[in-house]
Write an enzyme that holds these catalytic residues in place. Structure first.
Site, mmCIF file in Angstrom:
data_model
loop_
_atom_site.group_PDB
_atom_site.id
_atom_site.type_symbol
_atom_site.label_atom_id
_atom_site.label_comp_id
_atom_site.label_asym_id
_atom_site.label_seq_id
_atom_site.Cartn_x
_atom_site.Cartn_y
_atom_site.Cartn_z
ATOM 1 N N THR A 207 0.687 -1.163 0.061
ATOM 2 C CA THR A 207 -0.120 0.261 -0.009
ATOM 3 C C THR A 207 0.893 1.464 0.092
ATOM 4 O OG1 THR A 207 -1.420 1.394 1.398
ATOM 5 C CG2 THR A 207 -0.149 -0.341 2.548
ATOM 6 N N ASP A 208 0.122 2.495 -0.309
ATOM 7 C CA ASP A 208 1.177 3.638 -0.455
ATOM 8 C C ASP A 208 1.250 4.239 0.827
ATOM 9 O OD1 ASP A 208 -1.704 4.481 0.157
ATOM 10 O OD2 ASP A 208 -1.890 5.644 -1.460
ATOM 11 N N GLU A 209 0.476 3.822 1.763
ATOM 12 C CA GLU A 209 0.399 4.039 3.523
ATOM 13 C C GLU A 209 1.737 4.082 3.841
ATOM 14 O OE1 GLU A 209 -2.813 3.723 5.948
ATOM 15 O OE2 GLU A 209 -4.169 3.819 4.130
ATOM 16 N N TYR B 30 -1.674 -0.597 10.993
ATOM 17 C CA TYR B 30 -1.864 -1.040 9.826
ATOM 18 C C TYR B 30 -0.452 -0.962 8.765
ATOM 19 C CZ TYR B 30 -3.505 -1.607 4.935
ATOM 20 O OH TYR B 30 -3.443 -1.837 3.545
ATOM 21 N N LYS C 147 2.167 -3.422 7.287
ATOM 22 C CA LYS C 147 2.333 -3.740 5.718
ATOM 23 C C LYS C 147 3.940 -3.325 5.488
ATOM 24 C CE LYS C 147 -0.433 -4.391 3.221
ATOM 25 N NZ LYS C 147 -1.091 -6.051 2.610
HETATM 26 P P1 NAD Z 1 -10.142 -6.604 2.481
HETATM 27 O O1 NAD Z 1 -10.258 -6.312 3.989
HETATM 28 O O2 NAD Z 1 -11.543 -6.297 1.624
HETATM 29 O O3 NAD Z 1 -10.093 -8.198 2.358
HETATM 30 C C1 NAD Z 1 -9.297 -8.838 2.885
HETATM 31 C C2 NAD Z 1 -9.461 -10.234 2.831
HETATM 32 O O4 NAD Z 1 -8.262 -11.149 3.425
HETATM 33 C C3 NAD Z 1 -10.713 -10.865 3.382
HETATM 34 O O5 NAD Z 1 -11.211 -11.949 2.527
HETATM 35 C C4 NAD Z 1 -10.450 -11.651 4.896
HETATM 36 O O6 NAD Z 1 -11.109 -12.656 4.989
HETATM 37 C C5 NAD Z 1 -8.871 -12.141 4.418
HETATM 38 N N1 NAD Z 1 -8.034 -12.518 5.321
HETATM 39 C C6 NAD Z 1 -7.594 -11.595 6.444
HETATM 40 N N2 NAD Z 1 -7.019 -12.276 7.129
HETATM 41 C C7 NAD Z 1 -6.692 -13.306 6.621
HETATM 42 C C8 NAD Z 1 -5.717 -14.362 6.996
HETATM 43 N N3 NAD Z 1 -5.034 -14.562 8.202
HETATM 44 N N4 NAD Z 1 -5.700 -15.458 6.328
HETATM 45 C C9 NAD Z 1 -6.423 -15.497 5.324
HETATM 46 N N5 NAD Z 1 -7.245 -14.681 4.775
HETATM 47 C C10 NAD Z 1 -7.255 -13.674 5.483
HETATM 48 O O7 NAD Z 1 -9.144 -5.921 1.883
HETATM 49 P P2 NAD Z 1 -8.941 -5.251 0.512
HETATM 50 O O8 NAD Z 1 -9.234 -3.688 0.608
HETATM 51 O O9 NAD Z 1 -9.324 -5.977 -0.634
HETATM 52 O O10 NAD Z 1 -7.209 -5.277 0.434
HETATM 53 C C11 NAD Z 1 -6.550 -6.335 -0.332
HETATM 54 C C12 NAD Z 1 -5.134 -6.144 0.006
HETATM 55 O O11 NAD Z 1 -4.738 -4.921 -0.773
HETATM 56 C C13 NAD Z 1 -4.556 -6.126 1.414
HETATM 57 O O12 NAD Z 1 -3.171 -6.449 1.513
HETATM 58 C C14 NAD Z 1 -4.439 -4.388 1.268
HETATM 59 O O13 NAD Z 1 -3.247 -4.013 2.619
HETATM 60 C C15 NAD Z 1 -3.996 -4.075 0.033
HETATM 61 N N6 NAD Z 1 -4.468 -2.666 -0.072
HETATM 62 C C16 NAD Z 1 -5.574 -2.370 -0.041
HETATM 63 C C17 NAD Z 1 -6.016 -0.941 -0.842
HETATM 64 C C18 NAD Z 1 -7.558 -0.311 -0.434
HETATM 65 O O14 NAD Z 1 -7.701 0.944 -1.011
HETATM 66 N N7 NAD Z 1 -8.381 -1.224 -0.203
HETATM 67 C C19 NAD Z 1 -5.106 -0.088 -1.180
HETATM 68 C C20 NAD Z 1 -3.848 -0.774 -1.327
HETATM 69 C C21 NAD Z 1 -3.201 -1.905 -0.893
HETATM 70 O O1 TDX Z 2 -15.646 7.400 8.287
HETATM 71 C C1 TDX Z 2 -14.557 8.021 8.010
HETATM 72 N N1 TDX Z 2 -14.350 9.121 7.671
HETATM 73 C C2 TDX Z 2 -13.003 10.037 7.029
HETATM 74 O O2 TDX Z 2 -13.132 11.049 6.988
HETATM 75 C C3 TDX Z 2 -13.656 7.031 7.234
HETATM 76 C C4 TDX Z 2 -13.663 5.548 7.497
HETATM 77 C C5 TDX Z 2 -12.397 7.803 6.721
HETATM 78 N N2 TDX Z 2 -12.451 9.024 6.635
HETATM 79 C C6 TDX Z 2 -11.194 9.391 6.012
HETATM 80 C C7 TDX Z 2 -9.898 8.906 6.363
HETATM 81 C C8 TDX Z 2 -8.916 8.928 5.161
HETATM 82 O O3 TDX Z 2 -8.412 10.281 4.933
HETATM 83 O O4 TDX Z 2 -11.125 9.152 4.452
HETATM 84 C C9 TDX Z 2 -9.790 8.741 4.117
HETATM 85 C C10 TDX Z 2 -9.956 7.422 3.431
HETATM 86 O O5 TDX Z 2 -10.019 6.428 4.683
HETATM 87 P P1 TDX Z 2 -10.242 5.062 4.481
HETATM 88 O O6 TDX Z 2 -11.031 4.550 3.633
HETATM 89 O O7 TDX Z 2 -10.240 4.392 5.861
HETATM 90 O O8 TDX Z 2 -8.780 4.613 3.784
HETATM 91 P P2 TDX Z 2 -7.215 5.030 4.159
HETATM 92 O O9 TDX Z 2 -7.021 5.028 5.788
HETATM 93 O O10 TDX Z 2 -6.547 6.046 3.281
HETATM 94 O O11 TDX Z 2 -6.700 3.542 3.768
HETATM 95 C C11 TDX Z 2 -6.923 2.816 2.585
HETATM 96 O O12 TDX Z 2 -6.001 2.889 1.612
HETATM 97 C C12 TDX Z 2 -4.869 2.223 1.572
HETATM 98 C C13 TDX Z 2 -7.289 1.236 2.979
HETATM 99 O O13 TDX Z 2 -7.982 1.099 3.921
HETATM 100 C C14 TDX Z 2 -5.986 0.617 3.107
HETATM 101 O O14 TDX Z 2 -6.293 -0.930 3.179
HETATM 102 C C15 TDX Z 2 -5.062 0.939 1.831
HETATM 103 O O15 TDX Z 2 -3.853 0.356 2.265
#
Ligand code: NAD
Ligand code: TDX
Length: 354
Positions: free
Chosen positions: A126-128, A150, A154
């Site tokens: 992730t970019d985080e 988190y 990562k």
């Molecule tokens: P999500 O939370 O929707 O899904 C995570 C999945 O992983 C779920 O199906 C959960 O059951 C499974 N899981 C959790 N713990 C596990 C374990 N111990 N063993 C097996 N399965 C397990 O997440 P997402 O948003 O789809 O993110 C997927 C990946 O992408 C993550 O690694 C996250 O860090 C990365 N990512 C997400 C974002 C975003 O904006 N959502 C951005 C950049 C990177």
């Molecule tokens: O209730 C809210 N109010 C609010 O202002 C929530 C849930 C979020 N926010 C703000 C926080 C962040 O600045 O919105 C922005 C986005 O929040 P999230 O959806 O929680 O994302 P973020 O914290 O940026 O992280 C996400 O992007 C990188 C994903 O959850 C991560 O899994 C991914 O790695």
């Protein structure tokens, strides 16, 4: 590539990726290993569950025996690891599972990849991990400065991937993507939470002053990028995947209420997230050089996403009416009672684009 193991394939991005890969490659077999935590949902995979090229195993990536047994039974050409605890706010409330899955789980997968000499390991990061980027954009060489449990977990996994490449020659590629959005995203995340709350006429809890900036990436663009890296990325390398669409949270919130045809008065400023990163921005020129670029603009992507949540109310209502309620109360109960610094108790103080 004939057979791949996707871990965390029942979550948001993993399930979109599995569907994308099966649609794109008729001869590919996909094995999905997922623990089915609160975020895992097999309904996301209804479209492929009867496909003979797809199989599902429930299990924990941090359980080394489970991973070793699965891979000794099923020979795979690659592992793509999506499995993780992913919500920053939950990591602030309770970091434990983040360290276990996001670091130890990756260790267990890397060990298995080493043991079975798997030809390719893609770690979805992730970019985080770069921490806040007040100006400019983070390149793959930028230092890691994660702010939350988190992102620290990562980042730890990214470093472990690097060590396994350097020390054991495990062919690992790490991707670092911007904030994703689109269908099947669990409604704890900003965009689906705000869309579903707006559709239910509930307050939209905007943290702090709402001026934080995120770079948004439509999920199918992310899937295409991962596919590209899986095939053409160089082992040992990291690839940023950005959406080239930065926006302040308050503007996203306003756009959502407009698209949902609701009042902007639903937007409610609440107490900020501790350690809230002010801005993320990626330099994605390296993956662009592989011939990838995002196709879905933020405007188009938000309209598509709102339309999907309007059409799939059953999917998210089931989630919001179950355990999600307890999390929502813990995360937002006091915040919504108090109202945040941005609101100052003034009624009708809705954000503006200025
Ligand atoms: P999500 O939370 O929707 O899904 C995570 C999945 O992983 C779920 O199906 C959960 O059951 C499974 N899981 C959790 N713990 C596990 C374990 N111990 N063993 C097996 N399965 C397990 O997440 P997402 O948003 O789809 O993110 C997927 C990946 O992408 C993550 O690694 C996250 O860090 C990365 N990512 C997400 C974002 C975003 O904006 N959502 C951005 C950049 C990177
Ligand atoms: O209730 C809210 N109010 C609010 O202002 C929530 C849930 C979020 N926010 C703000 C926080 C962040 O600045 O919105 C922005 C986005 O929040 P999230 O959806 O929680 O994302 P973020 O914290 O940026 O992280 C996400 O992007 C990188 C994903 O959850 C991560 O899994 C991914 O790695």
């Amino acid at each position: 590539m004939k057979r791949i193991l996707v871990t965390g394939g029942a979550g948001f991005i993993g399930s979109n990726f599995i569907q994308y890969m099966l649609e794109t490659y008729p001869d590919l077999q996909v094995i999905n290993l997922d623990k089915l935590t609160y975020a895992g949902n097999l309904e996301n995979l209804r479209a492929v569950e009867r496909d003979s090229r797809y199989s599902f195993f429930q299990g924990d990536i941090a359980d080394r025996q489970v991973v070793m047994e699965l891979l000794s039974r099923k020979k795979v050409d690659a592992i793509v690891n999506f499995a993780a605890e992913t919500h920053v706010d939950r990591s602030i409330l309770r970091p434990d599972d983040f360290l276990k899955t996001d670091i130890f789980g990756v260790f267990a997968l890397l060990e298995a990849a080493r043991h079975f000499s798997i030809a390719r390991f893609v770690q979805i990061s992730t970019d985080e991990v770069y921490g806040p980027i007040p100006e400019g954009a983070a390149s793959e060489a930028s230092p890691l400065a994660p702010s939350s449990p988190y992102s620290a977990s990562k980042g730890g996994a990214d470093l472990l991937c690097h060590a396994y490449f350097v020390t054991y020659n495990v062919p690992v590629v790490v991707t670092r993507a911007a904030n994703n959005y689109g269908p099947y995203q669990y409604p704890e995340k900003f965009i689906p939470l705000f869309i579903t709350n707006a559709l239910e006429d509930k307050p939209l809890p905007l943290y702090g002053d709402g001026r934080q900036v995120r770079e948004w990436l439509y999920v199918t663009d992310h899937c295409r990028a991962i596919d590209r890296v899986l095939r053409e990325g160089r082992p040992g390398e990291i690839y940023n995947i950005g959406g080239y669409s930065e926006e302040q949270n308050r503007v996203i919130a306003e756009t959502i209420v407009e698209l949902c045809k609701k009042s902007p008065e639903l937007i409610t400023f609440v107490e900020d997230r501790p350690g809230h990163d002010v801005r993320y921005a990626l330099d994605s020129s390296k993956i662009k050089a592989l011939g990838w670029e995002p196709r879905v603009s933020l405007e188009e992507g938000l309209a598509k996403t709102v339309a999907w949540y309007k059409k799939n109310k059953d999917w998210w209502k089931k989630i919001k009416e179950a355990d999600f309620k307890n999390y929502y109360t813990a995360q937002y109960g006091k915040r919504l009672q108090k109202k945040g610094p941005g609101n100052g108790g003034e009624p009708g103080n809705t954000p503006s684009r200025s």
